[in-house]
Design an enzyme around this catalytic site. Structure first.
Site, PDB file in Angstrom:
ATOM      1  N   ASP A  36       4.993   5.702   2.384  1.00  0.00           N
ATOM      2  CA  ASP A  36       4.861   4.414   1.711  1.00  0.00           C
ATOM      3  C   ASP A  36       5.716   3.408   2.462  1.00  0.00           C
ATOM      4  O   ASP A  36       5.931   3.567   3.653  1.00  0.00           O
ATOM      5  CB  ASP A  36       5.253   4.541   0.229  1.00  0.00           C
TER       6      ASP A  36
ATOM      7  N   GLY B  44       4.260   4.871   7.883  1.00  0.00           N
ATOM      8  CA  GLY B  44       4.661   4.217   6.649  1.00  0.00           C
ATOM      9  C   GLY B  44       3.845   2.966   6.429  1.00  0.00           C
ATOM     10  O   GLY B  44       2.897   2.676   7.170  1.00  0.00           O
ATOM     11  N   HIS B  45       4.216   2.215   5.419  1.00  0.00           N
ATOM     12  CA  HIS B  45       3.484   0.998   5.061  1.00  0.00           C
ATOM     13  C   HIS B  45       4.220  -0.261   5.483  1.00  0.00           C
ATOM     14  O   HIS B  45       3.858  -1.355   5.067  1.00  0.00           O
ATOM     15  CB  HIS B  45       3.213   0.964   3.552  1.00  0.00           C
ATOM     16  N   GLY B  46       5.284  -0.114   6.300  1.00  0.00           N
ATOM     17  CA  GLY B  46       5.980  -1.273   6.808  1.00  0.00           C
ATOM     18  C   GLY B  46       7.170  -1.668   5.962  1.00  0.00           C
ATOM     19  O   GLY B  46       7.670  -0.906   5.141  1.00  0.00           O
TER      20      GLY B  46
ATOM     21  N   ASN C 260       1.226  -1.630   7.633  1.00  0.00           N
ATOM     22  CA  ASN C 260       1.632  -3.024   7.723  1.00  0.00           C
ATOM     23  C   ASN C 260       2.881  -3.133   8.579  1.00  0.00           C
ATOM     24  O   ASN C 260       3.585  -2.147   8.809  1.00  0.00           O
ATOM     25  CB  ASN C 260       1.942  -3.599   6.329  1.00  0.00           C
TER      26      ASN C 260
END
Length: 395
Positions: A221, A243-245, A275
């Site tokens: 995440d 991950g999602h940044g 992201n």
């Protein structure tokens, strides 16, 4: 004169030795082995660690809790500070603290290791193994599973130091700072599968004066998530991926919600993330805000959404259909953003039509997609672009 000078020198030396000896003697160390902990990874050592904490709290002078090499099984543990006399407790970990492999044991506890209302706590070194893979598999199967526990959480605490800590395979978030002031996280390593759900690396909420330095985060995440009520944050020299940044948000779920301000994110590399730098708000009425944000010296390596402001967040169009975000976003700067996008649209500013983004500044940006200049998409955003900006700004 020479005798007097020699006497003065000797007196000074003895004073220095006495001072150093007194300082060393002032720090009392509690070895968890002497409290009954077993480094076999099977024997429950929760009581031993909490006994060491209680002993350290009872003192009014610096104390150290020492965890030697080995694996120590711990159930959910609460480290309370309301009745703690000590404001200088160090946890020095040469070993690994291990969560129960049966995720039901701590899965509904909220937090595995929870510190609340503490001041002056420092954690040095060591590893926290949340053993969360079983819970991830349960969630992936669609079965009825516990929500999962955060590995390490600090609530309503001040003057916190975390240095050299490794967090592995948390059930949920790895590290949480909620309602904390003046915290420094340095040389932190977070590692979990890129497919692990809700395993944010570091989550900040209602906190101020938090610094995150020289850290490596690989998770499923957000590498770092910044919730409502945060201010004066400094994030520097971090590697993120998978991950999602790094996300500011989601914000704006509540009508009355504190804002986010004065955030610096610099010298960060994103590799293969969903992201890069993101600001995300719910498409709901809110009086929240984001202002005074700097993203600087950022490298993107095959990032799907390198630069994004999304004020239309409404998963499955549930609880927010046909609404617009009330969160006001202003004074956000992007400086020296380079690298490659995994999608054609590398810059996306989709702001609230009711409260357009203002004061967006772009300088020295160069993002490509498949060796060509990537594209930008902007809605309800106002600002300026200077220097070399590719893709061409739509502000």
């Amino acid at each position: 004169l020479e005798l007097n000078t020699m006497a003065a020198t000797l007196a000074l030396m003895f004073s220095f030795i006495f001072f150093c000896s007194s300082s060393l003697a002032a720090t009392i160390t509690y070895n968890v082995l002497t409290m009954g902990a077993k480094p076999d990874g099977k024997t429950d050592s929760t009581k031993a660690v909490l006994t060491a904490w209680a002993s350290a709290c009872a003192l009014e002078k610096p104390a150290t809790i020492y965890v030697p090499p080995g694996r120590y099984l711990l159930r959910a543990a609460y480290f309370g500070g309301k009745n703690c006399k000590n404001h200088a407790i160090s946890l020095r970990l040469d070993g690994t603290l291990v969560a129960p492999s049966d995720y039901h044991v701590i899965g509904n506890a909220g937090s595995w290791l929870k510190f609340e209302s503490v001041s002056g706590v420092s954690i040095y070194g060591g590893t926290l193994d949340g053993q969360g893979s079983g819970l991830w598999a349960c969630k992936a199967s669609g079965r009825n599973c516990p929500s999962g526990a955060t590995t390490l959480a600090f609530y309503s605490s001040n003057n916190i130091v975390i240095n050299g800590l490794t967090s592995l395979n948390s059930q949920m978030f790895h590290i949480v700072m909620d309602g904390c002031h003046n915290a420094k996280l340095q040389a932190v390593k977070v590692s979990a599968s890129g497919r692990s759900p809700n395993t944010d690396g570091i989550h900040l909420q209602s906190s101020s004066g938090v610094t995150i330095l020289n850290s490596h985060i690989r998770t499923g995440d957000d590498c770092i998530s910044i919730g409502p009520g945060n201010s004066n944050l400094w994030i520097e020299n971090v590697s993120c991926g998978p991950g999602h940044g790094i996300s500011i948000g989601s914000l704006g779920w509540n009508l009355q919600e504190p804002g986010v301000q004065n955030v610096t994110v610099k010298d960060v590399t994103f590799t293969g993330t969903q992201n890069g730098v993101r600001i995300k708000t719910w498409s709901r009425a809110s009086n929240g805000f984001v202002k005074g944000v700097l993203f600087q010296n950022i490298v993107m390596v095959n990032v799907d959404n390198p630069v994004i402001i999304d004020q239309n967040y409404c998963p499955n169009h549930h609880n927010c259909p046909n609404q617009v975000s009330g969160v006001k976003i202003s004074d956000v700067s992007y400086d020296n953003i380079h690298g490659t996008s995994g999608t054609q649209v590398a810059v996306k500013f989709h702001c609230s039509k009711e409260h357009p983004c203002s004061g967006i500044r772009l300088e020295d940006m160069n993002l490509t997609y498949k060796d060509r200049t990537a594209k930008a998409s902007c809605l309800n955003a106002d600002g300026t672009a200077s220097g070399s900006v590719q893709p061409t700004s739509c502000l």
